[in-house]
Design a protein around this motif. Sequence first.
Motif, mmCIF file in Angstrom:
data_model
loop_
_atom_site.group_PDB
_atom_site.id
_atom_site.type_symbol
_atom_site.label_atom_id
_atom_site.label_comp_id
_atom_site.label_asym_id
_atom_site.label_seq_id
_atom_site.Cartn_x
_atom_site.Cartn_y
_atom_site.Cartn_z
ATOM 1 N N ARG A 89 0.840 -1.203 0.000
ATOM 2 C CA ARG A 89 0.000 0.000 0.000
ATOM 3 C C ARG A 89 0.881 1.261 0.000
ATOM 4 N N ALA A 90 1.903 1.289 0.830
ATOM 5 C CA ALA A 90 2.799 2.442 0.899
ATOM 6 C C ALA A 90 3.536 2.638 -0.425
ATOM 7 N N TRP A 91 3.981 1.558 -1.041
ATOM 8 C CA TRP A 91 4.697 1.657 -2.313
ATOM 9 C C TRP A 91 3.775 2.211 -3.402
ATOM 10 N N ILE A 92 2.554 1.710 -3.460
ATOM 11 C CA ILE A 92 1.598 2.185 -4.472
ATOM 12 C C ILE A 92 1.304 3.663 -4.270
ATOM 13 N N GLU A 93 1.053 4.070 -3.027
ATOM 14 C CA GLU A 93 0.752 5.472 -2.745
ATOM 15 C C GLU A 93 1.914 6.386 -3.119
ATOM 16 N N ALA A 94 3.137 5.905 -2.951
ATOM 17 C CA ALA A 94 4.310 6.728 -3.242
ATOM 18 C C ALA A 94 4.698 6.729 -4.719
ATOM 19 N N ASN A 95 4.357 5.663 -5.459
ATOM 20 C CA ASN A 95 4.892 5.518 -6.817
ATOM 21 C C ASN A 95 3.880 5.452 -7.948
ATOM 22 N N VAL A 96 2.603 5.326 -7.650
ATOM 23 C CA VAL A 96 1.610 5.151 -8.710
ATOM 24 C C VAL A 96 0.518 6.207 -8.581
ATOM 25 N N ASP A 97 0.223 6.865 -9.709
ATOM 26 C CA ASP A 97 -0.881 7.827 -9.765
ATOM 27 C C ASP A 97 -2.125 7.070 -10.228
ATOM 28 N N LEU A 98 -2.931 6.647 -9.276
ATOM 29 C CA LEU A 98 -4.111 5.846 -9.608
ATOM 30 C C LEU A 98 -5.152 6.641 -10.379
ATOM 31 N N SER A 99 -5.104 7.967 -10.319
ATOM 32 C CA SER A 99 -6.073 8.782 -11.063
ATOM 33 C C SER A 99 -5.820 8.701 -12.571
ATOM 34 N N ALA A 100 -4.661 8.226 -12.973
ATOM 35 C CA ALA A 100 -4.344 8.080 -14.394
ATOM 36 C C ALA A 100 -5.025 6.866 -15.007
ATOM 37 N N TYR A 101 -5.626 6.033 -14.187
ATOM 38 C CA TYR A 101 -6.273 4.812 -14.669
ATOM 39 C C TYR A 101 -7.778 4.909 -14.444
ATOM 40 N N PRO A 102 -8.570 4.580 -15.483
ATOM 41 C CA PRO A 102 -10.031 4.599 -15.313
ATOM 42 C C PRO A 102 -10.495 3.604 -14.243
ATOM 43 N N ASN A 103 -9.783 2.511 -14.138
ATOM 44 C CA ASN A 103 -10.085 1.467 -13.156
ATOM 45 C C ASN A 103 -8.787 1.174 -12.404
ATOM 46 N N ARG A 104 -8.829 1.172 -11.100
ATOM 47 C CA ARG A 104 -7.601 0.940 -10.299
ATOM 48 C C ARG A 104 -6.886 -0.344 -10.682
ATOM 49 N N LEU A 105 -7.632 -1.378 -10.999
ATOM 50 C CA LEU A 105 -7.018 -2.667 -11.299
ATOM 51 C C LEU A 105 -6.206 -2.636 -12.594
ATOM 52 N N GLN A 106 -6.408 -1.609 -13.419
ATOM 53 C CA GLN A 106 -5.591 -1.472 -14.629
ATOM 54 C C GLN A 106 -4.148 -1.119 -14.279
ATOM 55 N N ALA A 107 -3.909 -0.711 -13.067
ATOM 56 C CA ALA A 107 -2.552 -0.395 -12.619
ATOM 57 C C ALA A 107 -1.783 -1.650 -12.214
ATOM 58 N N MET A 108 -2.443 -2.799 -12.230
ATOM 59 C CA MET A 108 -1.801 -4.057 -11.816
ATOM 60 C C MET A 108 -0.531 -4.348 -12.618
ATOM 61 N N ARG A 109 -0.611 -4.235 -13.932
ATOM 62 C CA ARG A 109 0.530 -4.589 -14.782
ATOM 63 C C ARG A 109 1.783 -3.783 -14.431
ATOM 64 N N PRO A 110 1.724 -2.454 -14.424
ATOM 65 C CA PRO A 110 2.951 -1.720 -14.080
ATOM 66 C C PRO A 110 3.422 -1.967 -12.645
ATOM 67 N N ILE A 111 2.482 -2.163 -11.743
ATOM 68 C CA ILE A 111 2.865 -2.432 -10.358
ATOM 69 C C ILE A 111 3.591 -3.769 -10.264
ATOM 70 N N MET A 112 3.033 -4.795 -10.889
ATOM 71 C CA MET A 112 3.656 -6.123 -10.823
ATOM 72 C C MET A 112 5.002 -6.150 -11.544
ATOM 73 N N GLU A 113 5.139 -5.371 -12.618
ATOM 74 C CA GLU A 113 6.431 -5.289 -13.297
ATOM 75 C C GLU A 113 7.472 -4.642 -12.389
ATOM 76 N N ALA A 114 7.077 -3.607 -11.665
ATOM 77 C CA ALA A 114 8.006 -2.921 -10.769
ATOM 78 C C ALA A 114 8.335 -3.753 -9.537
ATOM 79 N N LEU A 115 7.360 -4.518 -9.062
ATOM 80 C CA LEU A 115 7.557 -5.290 -7.831
ATOM 81 C C LEU A 115 7.789 -6.777 -8.105
ATOM 82 N N SER A 116 8.200 -7.113 -9.306
ATOM 83 C CA SER A 116 8.333 -8.529 -9.667
ATOM 84 C C SER A 116 9.197 -9.278 -8.661
#
Length: 131
Positions: A89-116
């Motif tokens: 949760r802390a990593w997402i809040e610090a590194n991902v702009d969820l407002s850029a995605y129409p659906n929050r779950l669309q951010a899964m791919r970049p998050i999983m790539e960064a946190l692989s």
Amino acid sequence: MAIVDDIRAAMKAAMKAGETERRDHARVVLAEFQRLPTKEVDDARAVKILRALAASEREMLKARGEERSGFLDFVEEFLPRMMDEAEIRAWIEANVDLSAYPNRLQAMRPIMEALSGQADGALVKRVLSGM
């Protein structure tokens, strides 16, 4: 030191200490690395193989009605620590702009790539759904 080198060192230490079970666990893992077409195993590839071995062992334990085994403990010893829910949760809040995605779950791919290799996908999905 690379993961493969750590496992070799653990095998040598087990041989010196007379720990045959630990030595045998290391031999099984090293044999899996030897099955690869290239003999050079980087840490990312080693983690992928160790995760597959752990998943396979968990399935076998579940089928037998057991929870833990020495082999599973050995394999997990060399896997990197996974992030917990608060860290994700802390990593997402610090590194991902969820407002850029129409659906929050669309951010899964970049998050999983960064946190692989550092975060479980199901846990990341649960965190995103709750944000």
